[in-house]
Design a protein around this motif. Sequence first.
Motif, PDB file in Angstrom:
ATOM      1  N   MET A 128       2.698  11.958   0.870  1.00 60.09           N
ATOM      2  CA  MET A 128       3.149  13.305   1.221  1.00 60.09           C
ATOM      3  C   MET A 128       2.519  14.342   0.309  1.00 60.09           C
ATOM      4  O   MET A 128       2.172  15.450   0.738  1.00 60.09           O
ATOM      5  N   LEU A 129       2.342  13.988  -0.942  1.00 58.63           N
ATOM      6  CA  LEU A 129       1.747  14.912  -1.911  1.00 58.63           C
ATOM      7  C   LEU A 129       0.290  15.206  -1.553  1.00 58.63           C
ATOM      8  O   LEU A 129      -0.130  16.372  -1.512  1.00 58.63           O
ATOM      9  N   VAL A 130      -0.488  14.166  -1.291  1.00 58.48           N
ATOM     10  CA  VAL A 130      -1.931  14.374  -1.115  1.00 58.48           C
ATOM     11  C   VAL A 130      -2.272  14.908   0.268  1.00 58.48           C
ATOM     12  O   VAL A 130      -3.406  15.366   0.477  1.00 58.48           O
ATOM     13  N   THR A 131      -1.339  14.865   1.218  1.00 60.32           N
ATOM     14  CA  THR A 131      -1.599  15.427   2.542  1.00 60.32           C
ATOM     15  C   THR A 131      -0.882  16.755   2.749  1.00 60.32           C
ATOM     16  O   THR A 131      -0.893  17.299   3.858  1.00 60.32           O
ATOM     17  N   ALA A 132      -0.287  17.302   1.693  1.00 62.77           N
ATOM     18  CA  ALA A 132       0.455  18.559   1.813  1.00 62.77           C
ATOM     19  C   ALA A 132      -0.483  19.692   2.202  1.00 62.77           C
ATOM     20  O   ALA A 132      -1.614  19.782   1.718  1.00 62.77           O
ATOM     21  N   ASN A 133       0.018  20.573   3.065  1.00 62.83           N
ATOM     22  CA  ASN A 133      -0.772  21.725   3.492  1.00 62.83           C
ATOM     23  C   ASN A 133      -0.313  23.010   2.813  1.00 62.83           C
ATOM     24  O   ASN A 133      -0.880  24.069   3.064  1.00 62.83           O
ATOM     25  N   ASN A 134       0.726  22.899   1.983  1.00 60.64           N
ATOM     26  CA  ASN A 134       1.186  24.060   1.229  1.00 60.64           C
ATOM     27  C   ASN A 134       1.795  23.586  -0.080  1.00 60.64           C
ATOM     28  O   ASN A 134       2.067  22.391  -0.262  1.00 60.64           O
ATOM     29  N   LEU A 135       2.010  24.516  -0.988  1.00 59.60           N
ATOM     30  CA  LEU A 135       2.487  24.161  -2.325  1.00 59.60           C
ATOM     31  C   LEU A 135       3.897  23.608  -2.308  1.00 59.60           C
ATOM     32  O   LEU A 135       4.240  22.745  -3.129  1.00 59.60           O
ATOM     33  N   LEU A 136       4.733  24.086  -1.413  1.00 57.97           N
ATOM     34  CA  LEU A 136       6.116  23.607  -1.376  1.00 57.97           C
ATOM     35  C   LEU A 136       6.163  22.149  -0.944  1.00 57.97           C
ATOM     36  O   LEU A 136       6.901  21.341  -1.520  1.00 57.97           O
ATOM     37  N   GLN A 137       5.357  21.797   0.037  1.00 56.21           N
ATOM     38  CA  GLN A 137       5.297  20.402   0.479  1.00 56.21           C
ATOM     39  C   GLN A 137       4.691  19.523  -0.609  1.00 56.21           C
ATOM     40  O   GLN A 137       5.131  18.389  -0.830  1.00 56.21           O
ATOM     41  N   LEU A 138       3.691  20.052  -1.313  1.00 52.47           N
ATOM     42  CA  LEU A 138       3.121  19.307  -2.435  1.00 52.47           C
ATOM     43  C   LEU A 138       4.170  19.080  -3.514  1.00 52.47           C
ATOM     44  O   LEU A 138       4.253  17.994  -4.099  1.00 52.47           O
ATOM     45  N   PHE A 139       5.005  20.097  -3.753  1.00 53.88           N
ATOM     46  CA  PHE A 139       6.051  19.958  -4.766  1.00 53.88           C
ATOM     47  C   PHE A 139       7.083  18.919  -4.345  1.00 53.88           C
ATOM     48  O   PHE A 139       7.639  18.205  -5.187  1.00 53.88           O
ATOM     49  N   PHE A 140       7.333  18.803  -3.051  1.00 52.68           N
ATOM     50  CA  PHE A 140       8.240  17.766  -2.545  1.00 52.68           C
ATOM     51  C   PHE A 140       7.714  16.379  -2.914  1.00 52.68           C
ATOM     52  O   PHE A 140       8.441  15.526  -3.440  1.00 52.68           O
ATOM     53  N   GLY A 141       6.439  16.126  -2.621  1.00 54.94           N
ATOM     54  CA  GLY A 141       5.849  14.841  -2.989  1.00 54.94           C
ATOM     55  C   GLY A 141       5.770  14.665  -4.494  1.00 54.94           C
ATOM     56  O   GLY A 141       5.972  13.556  -5.016  1.00 54.94           O
ATOM     57  N   TRP A 142       5.472  15.754  -5.201  1.00 54.92           N
ATOM     58  CA  TRP A 142       5.375  15.752  -6.674  1.00 54.92           C
ATOM     59  C   TRP A 142       6.679  15.270  -7.292  1.00 54.92           C
ATOM     60  O   TRP A 142       6.699  14.392  -8.167  1.00 54.92           O
ATOM     61  N   GLU A 143       7.785  15.846  -6.849  1.00 55.45           N
ATOM     62  CA  GLU A 143       9.094  15.443  -7.375  1.00 55.45           C
ATOM     63  C   GLU A 143       9.511  14.081  -6.837  1.00 55.45           C
ATOM     64  O   GLU A 143      10.237  13.339  -7.507  1.00 55.45           O
ATOM     65  N   GLY A 144       9.045  13.747  -5.640  1.00 57.39           N
ATOM     66  CA  GLY A 144       9.371  12.430  -5.081  1.00 57.39           C
ATOM     67  C   GLY A 144       8.812  11.303  -5.922  1.00 57.39           C
ATOM     68  O   GLY A 144       9.518  10.337  -6.235  1.00 57.39           O
ATOM     69  N   VAL A 145       7.539  11.404  -6.311  1.00 52.42           N
ATOM     70  CA  VAL A 145       6.970  10.339  -7.147  1.00 52.42           C
ATOM     71  C   VAL A 145       7.635  10.315  -8.518  1.00 52.42           C
ATOM     72  O   VAL A 145       7.810   9.246  -9.124  1.00 52.42           O
ATOM     73  N   GLY A 146       8.056  11.492  -9.016  1.00 50.63           N
ATOM     74  CA  GLY A 146       8.762  11.518 -10.296  1.00 50.63           C
ATOM     75  C   GLY A 146      10.101  10.812 -10.223  1.00 50.63           C
ATOM     76  O   GLY A 146      10.467  10.047 -11.126  1.00 50.63           O
ATOM     77  N   LEU A 147      10.839  11.058  -9.147  1.00 49.20           N
ATOM     78  CA  LEU A 147      12.154  10.429  -8.987  1.00 49.20           C
ATOM     79  C   LEU A 147      12.039   8.920  -8.817  1.00 49.20           C
ATOM     80  O   LEU A 147      12.723   8.148  -9.495  1.00 49.20           O
ATOM     81  N   VAL A 148      11.148   8.472  -7.925  1.00 51.38           N
ATOM     82  CA  VAL A 148      11.047   7.033  -7.664  1.00 51.38           C
ATOM     83  C   VAL A 148      10.444   6.312  -8.865  1.00 51.38           C
ATOM     84  O   VAL A 148      10.763   5.145  -9.128  1.00 51.38           O
ATOM     85  N   SER A 149       9.577   6.991  -9.628  1.00 57.93           N
ATOM     86  CA  SER A 149       9.043   6.357 -10.837  1.00 57.93           C
ATOM     87  C   SER A 149      10.167   6.050 -11.821  1.00 57.93           C
ATOM     88  O   SER A 149      10.114   5.041 -12.535  1.00 57.93           O
ATOM     89  N   TYR A 150      11.176   6.910 -11.863  1.00 60.51           N
ATOM     90  CA  TYR A 150      12.350   6.650 -12.712  1.00 60.51           C
ATOM     91  C   TYR A 150      13.030   5.351 -12.281  1.00 60.51           C
ATOM     92  O   TYR A 150      13.411   4.521 -13.121  1.00 60.51           O
ATOM     93  N   LEU A 151      13.177   5.156 -10.978  1.00 60.34           N
ATOM     94  CA  LEU A 151      13.814   3.939 -10.473  1.00 60.34           C
ATOM     95  C   LEU A 151      12.960   2.707 -10.743  1.00 60.34           C
ATOM     96  O   LEU A 151      13.482   1.628 -11.039  1.00 60.34           O
ATOM     97  N   LEU A 152      11.640   2.850 -10.661  1.00 61.75           N
ATOM     98  CA  LEU A 152      10.751   1.708 -10.826  1.00 61.75           C
ATOM     99  C   LEU A 152      10.570   1.321 -12.290  1.00 61.75           C
ATOM    100  O   LEU A 152      10.564   0.141 -12.630  1.00 61.75           O
ATOM    101  N   ILE A 153      10.400   2.317 -13.158  1.00 60.88           N
ATOM    102  CA  ILE A 153      10.261   2.010 -14.585  1.00 60.88           C
ATOM    103  C   ILE A 153      11.532   1.368 -15.120  1.00 60.88           C
ATOM    104  O   ILE A 153      11.496   0.449 -15.939  1.00 60.88           O
ATOM    105  N   GLY A 154      12.669   1.834 -14.646  1.00 57.81           N
ATOM    106  CA  GLY A 154      13.955   1.248 -15.050  1.00 57.81           C
ATOM    107  C   GLY A 154      14.445   0.186 -14.084  1.00 57.81           C
ATOM    108  O   GLY A 154      15.663  -0.050 -13.998  1.00 57.81           O
ATOM    109  N   TYR A 155      13.514  -0.466 -13.381  1.00 60.40           N
ATOM    110  CA  TYR A 155      13.906  -1.452 -12.367  1.00 60.40           C
ATOM    111  C   TYR A 155      14.789  -2.547 -12.964  1.00 60.40           C
ATOM    112  O   TYR A 155      15.804  -2.928 -12.388  1.00 60.40           O
ATOM    113  N   TRP A 156      14.396  -3.067 -14.123  1.00 56.28           N
ATOM    114  CA  TRP A 156      15.237  -4.056 -14.802  1.00 56.28           C
ATOM    115  C   TRP A 156      16.256  -3.307 -15.672  1.00 56.28           C
ATOM    116  O   TRP A 156      16.119  -3.209 -16.881  1.00 56.28           O
TER     117      TRP A 156
END
Length: 642
Positions: A128-156
């Motif tokens: 979603m980030l790399v196919t965004a056509n505007n900054l708001l959509q890019l920010f959605f993907g930007w925060e999405g990878v940040g949120l899920v990275s929290y879940l993955l780094i703390g997976y255990w």
Amino acid sequence: MMLAIAVFAPLAGTILAALLRPTAGNRPAIGASLLGMAVSAFAAVSSLIRHVHDGVPMHPIALGSWISVGQFSARWALREDTLSLVVTAMVSVVSAIIHLYSVGYMAHDRTKTRFFVYISLFTFAMLMLVTANNLLQLFFGWEGVGLVSYLLIGYWYDRDSANAAAIKAFVVNRVGDLFFLIGTVLIYVQFGTMDFDAIFRAVPSMLHTRYHLAGFNLPVLELISVLLFIGAMGKSAQIFLHTWLPDAMEGPTPISALIHAATMVAAGVYMVVRMSPLISHAPVAMATITIIGGFTAFFAGTIGCVQNDIKRIIAYSTCSQLGYMFLGAGVGANQAAIFHMLMHAFFKALLFLAAGSVIHALADEQDVRQMGGLWRKLPLTYVTMAVGGLALAAIPPFSGYYSKDAILGAAFANGGAPATFGWVCGVLGAGLTAFYTARLVLLTFHGTYRGPRQTYEHAHESGWTMAVPLVLLAIGAFAGGYVLQGTLIGPGNNAFWGASIVDPAGLHVLREARLNPAWADHLPLALALVGFGIAYLFYVVRPTMASSLATAFPGTYRFLLNKWYFDELYDWLFVRSARRLARLVWHGGDETVIDGVPTGLARWTAELSGGLGRLQNGSLAAYSFVMLIGLMALVSLFLVLR
């Protein structure tokens, strides 16, 4: 249509895996996740091939309305230009390979379906980030990878170290994200839109616009560009906001590969290149990007030379290679920056997955000092890791040679003071990269095994689900640079990239780099070979030499081993200060005021009621006396007020 399938197939796999797990079990759920990624990779590559074959500009794919408030409106749309399609293909293909590898690596994990749900969702957010056509959509993907990275780094999550690393990654990234958000808001305030094309068309009219802020007269484009770059520094782990990246190793190894190779850390580089039509008109911001990128390449390389955790060595190499990408973007070689990002995705994913194969074979051992002689037990892993290491060290004909040297050549051709500083740091970083890469391979696979003998006896190659991804990535790491260099950075690269990447006005550094003197072109390779030679001397010819050098220079060794003391500095500046402030608010505000005042009033009320209660003793004489006192007080009040 194919691009939409590429983007949303991982999301469909995520949803199906989550729904199938309670009813059908792990295997169908994991199969759904794998199928989603396979479809995504096929659709992404098909979209890119069709775009290159047709050779015509593509229009954004409108998905529908998103936000409409007053005069502000934002629509969901997928950007289908060469830059988006190339990065989408890279993300989906590498993620699909890592998904396959994870089937074997996570086979014995009791919550592996949760892992596949997270990793597919993580890929969707990046797409979603790399196919965004505007900054708001890019920010959605930007925060999405940040949120899920929290879940993955703390997976255990049953490990305290994993929880701490996840929180650290989340908090450090929020620092960068705050600046990115402010820059985005300023763009909307100044340009009246968040659509990329509209912003880029309006840039020439903003060249002389300035902000008057706190006594400073700041050019609008400079301020916005610096704010955006600070956001990129957080996501792409540049110096000062890099501390989260090594700790992200607490997650499972496939996650380390995905975060470090193709997704989260690439987001900052992609954003800077995507916004280059704006940033290229901000010379101070360009110089800042160049200096930070070049110094990060050198800084992270020095730390990688002394680390002992196999994954942390590779992690600091990621930090260093991201510095090269920003160096390329800062000197005006955006094509080379993206080229290096693509090649890095292959050889860095390969290195992490090969490291995972070693860890898997040695019952979770990660200290290279407890390894050695493993080439006999893990021949495939040894060969593939060697391929990844040679690509990382930029040895021809491996892929990293073409992309890294293109960046260094562009920096030399640029000729400005920031570019020259970045070139010097990058050349020194080339020698450091070769040294710590050779050190990693030699300590892991050569010499004699230094760990428990029983562990060595049981070591063996992993199954096909882990072996096939290593071979596929090794092919990309070996041949990718040679095959793609002409298209991506060759004389005809402008025809390939089209309007998605445009050279900054007056800068044609890739073309001018072909006129560089031979010594400048060959110096990085020469230093890389010197780095290999020193590593061979230290860890094969004279194995005691490295420890003797560390003993002779204990201060320098501790400085590098403790990562330039950034964690300690930040702990003193921010963590301890925050704790002191929290204690002050806790004891002074919470206990004294918030709890203290109501508690004091309650205590006074209880004491007063207790005193009044003692008057109710059943004595008529006492009651009569109180009534008489009350009557006298009432009469006295009446006489006074009369």
